[in-house]
Design a protein around this motif. Sequence first.
Motif, PDB file in Angstrom:
ATOM      1  N   HIS A 109       0.850  -1.189   0.000  1.00  0.00           N
ATOM      2  CA  HIS A 109       0.000   0.000   0.000  1.00  0.00           C
ATOM      3  C   HIS A 109       0.883   1.234   0.000  1.00  0.00           C
ATOM      4  N   SER A 110       0.560   2.185  -0.885  1.00  0.00           N
ATOM      5  CA  SER A 110       1.277   3.456  -0.915  1.00  0.00           C
ATOM      6  C   SER A 110       2.774   3.194  -1.113  1.00  0.00           C
ATOM      7  N   TYR A 111       3.624   3.777  -0.259  1.00  0.00           N
ATOM      8  CA  TYR A 111       5.067   3.570  -0.395  1.00  0.00           C
ATOM      9  C   TYR A 111       5.432   2.099  -0.251  1.00  0.00           C
ATOM     10  N   GLY A 112       4.592   1.336   0.447  1.00  0.00           N
ATOM     11  CA  GLY A 112       4.836  -0.095   0.582  1.00  0.00           C
ATOM     12  C   GLY A 112       4.834  -0.814  -0.751  1.00  0.00           C
ATOM     13  N   SER A 113       4.132  -0.272  -1.747  1.00  0.00           N
ATOM     14  CA  SER A 113       4.150  -0.889  -3.075  1.00  0.00           C
ATOM     15  C   SER A 113       5.494  -0.676  -3.759  1.00  0.00           C
ATOM     16  N   LEU A 114       6.182   0.420  -3.427  1.00  0.00           N
ATOM     17  CA  LEU A 114       7.536   0.628  -3.943  1.00  0.00           C
ATOM     18  C   LEU A 114       8.478  -0.394  -3.319  1.00  0.00           C
ATOM     19  N   VAL A 115       8.325  -0.627  -2.019  1.00  0.00           N
ATOM     20  CA  VAL A 115       9.128  -1.650  -1.344  1.00  0.00           C
ATOM     21  C   VAL A 115       8.904  -3.007  -2.003  1.00  0.00           C
ATOM     22  N   ALA A 116       7.638  -3.343  -2.246  1.00  0.00           N
ATOM     23  CA  ALA A 116       7.312  -4.608  -2.891  1.00  0.00           C
ATOM     24  C   ALA A 116       7.918  -4.685  -4.295  1.00  0.00           C
ATOM     25  N   GLY A 117       7.761  -3.609  -5.055  1.00  0.00           N
ATOM     26  CA  GLY A 117       8.264  -3.591  -6.420  1.00  0.00           C
ATOM     27  C   GLY A 117       9.774  -3.724  -6.506  1.00  0.00           C
ATOM     28  N   GLU A 118      10.490  -2.979  -5.676  1.00  0.00           N
ATOM     29  CA  GLU A 118      11.952  -3.071  -5.688  1.00  0.00           C
ATOM     30  C   GLU A 118      12.415  -4.471  -5.279  1.00  0.00           C
ATOM     31  N   THR A 119      11.735  -5.055  -4.304  1.00  0.00           N
ATOM     32  CA  THR A 119      12.101  -6.400  -3.853  1.00  0.00           C
ATOM     33  C   THR A 119      11.940  -7.405  -4.973  1.00  0.00           C
ATOM     34  N   MET A 120      10.832  -7.346  -5.687  1.00  0.00           N
ATOM     35  CA  MET A 120      10.590  -8.276  -6.780  1.00  0.00           C
ATOM     36  C   MET A 120      11.512  -8.002  -7.962  1.00  0.00           C
ATOM     37  N   ARG A 121      11.761  -6.742  -8.207  1.00  0.00           N
ATOM     38  CA  ARG A 121      12.645  -6.350  -9.316  1.00  0.00           C
ATOM     39  C   ARG A 121      14.070  -6.861  -9.115  1.00  0.00           C
ATOM     40  N   ASP A 122      14.573  -6.731  -7.903  1.00  0.00           N
ATOM     41  CA  ASP A 122      15.986  -7.020  -7.642  1.00  0.00           C
ATOM     42  C   ASP A 122      16.250  -8.437  -7.179  1.00  0.00           C
ATOM     43  N   HIS A 123      15.188  -9.217  -6.956  1.00  0.00           N
ATOM     44  CA  HIS A 123      15.349 -10.613  -6.534  1.00  0.00           C
ATOM     45  C   HIS A 123      14.493 -11.486  -7.455  1.00  0.00           C
ATOM     46  N   PRO A 124      15.029 -11.870  -8.596  1.00  0.00           N
ATOM     47  CA  PRO A 124      14.251 -12.622  -9.591  1.00  0.00           C
ATOM     48  C   PRO A 124      13.648 -13.917  -9.063  1.00  0.00           C
ATOM     49  N   ASP A 125      14.235 -14.478  -8.017  1.00  0.00           N
ATOM     50  CA  ASP A 125      13.753 -15.755  -7.499  1.00  0.00           C
ATOM     51  C   ASP A 125      12.865 -15.591  -6.271  1.00  0.00           C
ATOM     52  N   VAL A 126      12.467 -14.369  -5.962  1.00  0.00           N
ATOM     53  CA  VAL A 126      11.622 -14.179  -4.784  1.00  0.00           C
ATOM     54  C   VAL A 126      10.344 -14.993  -4.950  1.00  0.00           C
ATOM     55  N   PRO A 127       9.973 -15.783  -3.936  1.00  0.00           N
ATOM     56  CA  PRO A 127       8.817 -16.673  -4.069  1.00  0.00           C
ATOM     57  C   PRO A 127       7.485 -15.950  -3.869  1.00  0.00           C
ATOM     58  N   VAL A 128       7.049 -15.259  -4.891  1.00  0.00           N
ATOM     59  CA  VAL A 128       5.778 -14.531  -4.872  1.00  0.00           C
ATOM     60  C   VAL A 128       4.950 -14.998  -6.068  1.00  0.00           C
ATOM     61  N   ASP A 129       3.713 -15.381  -5.802  1.00  0.00           N
ATOM     62  CA  ASP A 129       2.828 -15.835  -6.876  1.00  0.00           C
ATOM     63  C   ASP A 129       1.961 -14.711  -7.418  1.00  0.00           C
ATOM     64  N   ASN A 130       1.570 -13.797  -6.537  1.00  0.00           N
ATOM     65  CA  ASN A 130       0.710 -12.675  -6.918  1.00  0.00           C
ATOM     66  C   ASN A 130       1.193 -11.419  -6.207  1.00  0.00           C
ATOM     67  N   ALA A 131       0.964 -10.286  -6.823  1.00  0.00           N
ATOM     68  CA  ALA A 131       1.297  -9.011  -6.189  1.00  0.00           C
ATOM     69  C   ALA A 131       0.126  -8.049  -6.348  1.00  0.00           C
ATOM     70  N   ILE A 132      -0.108  -7.266  -5.304  1.00  0.00           N
ATOM     71  CA  ILE A 132      -1.175  -6.269  -5.302  1.00  0.00           C
ATOM     72  C   ILE A 132      -0.583  -4.934  -4.877  1.00  0.00           C
ATOM     73  N   ALA A 133      -0.868  -3.892  -5.646  1.00  0.00           N
ATOM     74  CA  ALA A 133      -0.443  -2.541  -5.293  1.00  0.00           C
ATOM     75  C   ALA A 133      -1.675  -1.651  -5.235  1.00  0.00           C
ATOM     76  N   VAL A 134      -1.922  -1.034  -4.090  1.00  0.00           N
ATOM     77  CA  VAL A 134      -3.059  -0.118  -3.953  1.00  0.00           C
ATOM     78  C   VAL A 134      -2.554   1.251  -3.506  1.00  0.00           C
TER      79      VAL A 134
END
Length: 245
Positions: A109-134
Amino acid sequence: MASHPVTDKTAVPDTADNVATYVPGTFAKLSSVDGDIRRAQLLQTQAQIADPAHSTASVLWLGYDAPQSIVGEASDTKYADHARRPLNDFLTGIDTAHGGHVNSTLVGHSYGSLVAGETMRDHPDVPVDNAIAVGSPGMGVKHADDLNIPRDHMWAATAKNDLINLAPPKAGFLAPLNPMEYVRLFDDHTIVHGTDPTTDDFGGQTFKVADGKAPGSDGLMPAHSQYWEGKSLKHMAEIVTGGRP
């Protein structure tokens, strides 16, 4: 720094079929964490309604120092930069506990979506099946493909009355010498931290949310905090449980 699991009696993060990890944004801190815990609870409850046949655990992750001001701090990526490795480690830990068999959703949520995005961007193997940004100011990428999950598993929504819609991109330090830099301030597809994830240019999926309360009607940005109610909450729960809104 902390994570707080929110579960029913049959679902804990290490064993639940579905795990939602919620990353809050600007102003989040441990001394006033009750509101964010409540959001995680609401999502967990709605997820059990959406998919009663499977258990869902909802976790509030506050493993970083979030920005504490909109002007100044929230436009700086350093808070997200410091968060992406510990968030990746946390998500990897959940996946390891399940032996790789868990439906994992990262909710920012909010700035937390930037945290989520950077984490997924920089860790190609991060075990995430779905992502939600609000209510997102951008996820630190130009396109959903940069997040290392299928684009049809990347979901975003921003309320019509959420003032985050007015957040302009950074003009850049050369802007005074290049007036065309200011043209980007009126580009509907770019906001503070990259391409707006609710636009077609981003290439992900979107879901419908209510318009939200008008700015100033209940505080400065009431719509920015209304994603954990009504059809927005229902749609997030559908995504968290492996469905589509």
